[in-house]
Scaffold this motif. Structure first.
Motif, PDB file in Angstrom:
ATOM      1  N   MET A 163     -15.131   7.595  51.514  1.00  0.00           N
ATOM      2  CA  MET A 163     -15.102   9.108  50.139  1.00  0.00           C
ATOM      3  C   MET A 163     -17.053   9.093  50.401  1.00  0.00           C
ATOM      4  O   MET A 163     -17.622   7.864  50.635  1.00  0.00           O
TER       5      MET A 163
ATOM      6  N   GLU B 136     -19.660   9.545  48.395  1.00  0.00           N
ATOM      7  CA  GLU B 136     -20.634   8.917  47.570  1.00  0.00           C
ATOM      8  C   GLU B 136     -21.287   7.788  48.401  1.00  0.00           C
ATOM      9  O   GLU B 136     -21.831   6.582  47.849  1.00  0.00           O
TER      10      GLU B 136
ATOM     11  N   VAL C 248     -23.463   2.951  46.317  1.00  0.00           N
ATOM     12  CA  VAL C 248     -22.864   4.245  46.336  1.00  0.00           C
ATOM     13  C   VAL C 248     -23.908   4.856  45.986  1.00  0.00           C
ATOM     14  O   VAL C 248     -24.853   4.615  44.789  1.00  0.00           O
TER      15      VAL C 248
ATOM     16  N   CYS D 255     -24.159   8.414  43.260  1.00  0.00           N
ATOM     17  CA  CYS D 255     -24.067  10.259  42.949  1.00  0.00           C
ATOM     18  C   CYS D 255     -25.247  10.559  42.151  1.00  0.00           C
ATOM     19  O   CYS D 255     -25.764   9.723  42.191  1.00  0.00           O
TER      20      CYS D 255
ATOM     21  N   ASP E 179     -20.683  11.192  36.796  1.00  0.00           N
ATOM     22  CA  ASP E 179     -20.421  11.062  38.268  1.00  0.00           C
ATOM     23  C   ASP E 179     -19.955   9.885  38.191  1.00  0.00           C
ATOM     24  O   ASP E 179     -19.411   9.381  38.990  1.00  0.00           O
ATOM     25  N   LEU E 180     -20.642   8.604  38.258  1.00  0.00           N
ATOM     26  CA  LEU E 180     -21.197   7.550  38.124  1.00  0.00           C
ATOM     27  C   LEU E 180     -19.625   7.403  37.972  1.00  0.00           C
ATOM     28  O   LEU E 180     -18.669   6.257  38.090  1.00  0.00           O
TER      29      LEU E 180
ATOM     30  N   PHE F 154     -16.541   8.322  39.045  1.00  0.00           N
ATOM     31  CA  PHE F 154     -16.301   7.704  40.156  1.00  0.00           C
ATOM     32  C   PHE F 154     -15.282   6.237  40.432  1.00  0.00           C
ATOM     33  O   PHE F 154     -14.509   5.850  41.176  1.00  0.00           O
ATOM     34  N   VAL F 155     -15.759   6.021  39.752  1.00  0.00           N
ATOM     35  CA  VAL F 155     -15.768   4.478  39.218  1.00  0.00           C
ATOM     36  C   VAL F 155     -14.120   4.381  38.599  1.00  0.00           C
ATOM     37  O   VAL F 155     -13.671   3.837  39.296  1.00  0.00           O
TER      38      VAL F 155
ATOM     39  N   ASP G 269     -11.860   7.093  37.818  1.00  0.00           N
ATOM     40  CA  ASP G 269     -10.349   7.407  38.420  1.00  0.00           C
ATOM     41  C   ASP G 269     -10.885   7.499  39.491  1.00  0.00           C
ATOM     42  O   ASP G 269      -9.256   6.993  40.811  1.00  0.00           O
ATOM     43  N   ARG G 270     -11.265   7.269  40.283  1.00  0.00           N
ATOM     44  CA  ARG G 270     -11.497   7.065  42.927  1.00  0.00           C
ATOM     45  C   ARG G 270     -10.987   5.397  42.634  1.00  0.00           C
ATOM     46  O   ARG G 270     -10.857   4.490  42.768  1.00  0.00           O
ATOM     47  N   ILE G 271     -12.410   4.721  42.081  1.00  0.00           N
ATOM     48  CA  ILE G 271     -11.779   3.182  42.400  1.00  0.00           C
ATOM     49  C   ILE G 271     -10.559   2.211  41.658  1.00  0.00           C
ATOM     50  O   ILE G 271      -9.794   1.748  42.177  1.00  0.00           O
TER      51      ILE G 271
END
Length: 339
Positions: free
Chosen positions: A270, A272, A289, A291, A296-297, A300-301, A303-305
């Motif tokens: 990733m 980020e 990370v 962002c 954006d953070l 990221f947390v 949706d991605r993590i």
């Protein structure tokens, strides 16, 4: 190549192209860089010096402690808010401490300790810090495995700055040789070379030879051996804010044991994620990370993590202020102290 805007705090596409080229080949000469980028050598040299002078980038040689049989620890120091800045600043001035930041609205200092010996580490963690009146508690976790790598894999957000042909021209042609016990035995003059590379990863063989007291030819061979065996890794340190990443955070993940490797690999891919490692303790994976902003953070947390299988819990600790990354002090949002 257009006039650089590095001095005004804004980076343009040509800045990104040079930065990405250096990520791929940190010690590449200006002549070769100019050929690949299609501009004059003088322009490349001038732009590089401006970016470095303005605190946007710095090429450094980072010693891998695990290769030398040493260890790294991530330490979270809980403090009274009125004493946190002083603790953070004192830690940032230590040679064996890196990645110092103020977190948790200013009540926590997060740092990485790279002590040369167990005695040095225990002196800091067991004797010095607990005696500081403003320190309330500390948690230390040993770094067991690092998933991210420095150098060519960092800041993949700039991948598109170069064409594939340009990137291919800068990637090392020779594969890295597996280290042998003979290669990893440091020679008496290696310490001077490592110190020189830590100060400037692009230092010439002639300058390093002068510091080490050996010939430039021998210095060139030792630099190559130290890099190929992984004793020292070259990294392009960057001002995150200059690249538009103004929101930094430490993530502390609790991951099912059978999913730690998979989660670590996903994190390392990733853009980020600047750093990801398996660590000891209840939170067994840590990630730093970068962002662009809080939204954006948040994305990221969640949706991605949140989509990673095996993640059981997550603590997000926003960085209020970063004071040091690797061995580079941070002043404001720029790398500090380099002419």
């Amino acid at each position: 190549m257009t006039a650089s805007t590095a001095g005004s705090g804004r980076l343009d596409l040509d800045d990104h192209r040079l930065i990405r080229a250096l990520q791929l080949s940190p010690r590449e000469g200006f002549a070769r860089l100019s050929t690949v980028l299609g501009v004059s050598e003088a322009t490349v040299a001038r732009r590089y010096r401006r970016l470095r002078r303005s605190g946007v980038l710095r090429v450094v040689g980072i010693v891998d402690p695990s290769v030398l049989g040493q260890s790294e620890w991530i330490v979270r120091v809980q403090c009274r808010p009125d004493g946190t800045p002083a603790v953070a600043e004192a830690l940032a001035l230590r040679d064996d401490v890196s990645w110092v930041s103020l977190n948790a609205a200013g009540s926590e200092v997060t740092c990485v300790v790279r002590s040369r010996s167990r005695e040095d580490r225990e002196h800091l963690l067991v004797e010095l810090l607990p005696r500081v009146a403003t320190v309330l508690s500390l948690k230390a976790s040993v770094i067991m495995h690092v998933f991210t790598t420095v150098g060519r894999q960092d800041w993949t957000v700039l991948d598109q700055a170069l064409t594939e042909a340009e990137a291919r021209a800068l990637r090392p042609a020779d594969p890295v040789r597996p280290p042998s016990s003979a290669d990893l035995s440091l020679q008496p003059h290696d310490q001077a070379i490592l110190l020189g590379l830590a100060a400037d990863g692009r230092a010439s063989h002639a300058d390093l030879a002068t510091a080490a007291g050996i010939s430039p030819a021998r210095t060139a061979r030792r630099v190559r051996a130290l890099i190929e065996t992984g004793v020292v890794q070259l990294d392009v340190e960057l001002s995150r804010a200059a690249l538009g990443f103004t929101t930094l955070a430490d993530l502390w993940l609790q991951v099912a044991p059978d999913a730690v490797r998979a989660v670590g690999r996903e994190l390392s891919l990733m853009p980020e994620v600047a750093f990801a490692a398996a660590i000891s303790g209840v939170h067994n994976v840590h990630a730093a990370v970068n962002c662009r902003d809080l939204q954006d953070l948040f994305g990221f947390v969640t949706d991605r993590i949140g989509a990673l299988r095996g993640v059981q819990s997550l603590e997000v600790s926003p960085v209020l202020r970063q004071l040091k990354q690797f061995n580079t002090l941070i002043k404001g949002d720029r790398l500090s102290g380099f002419p």
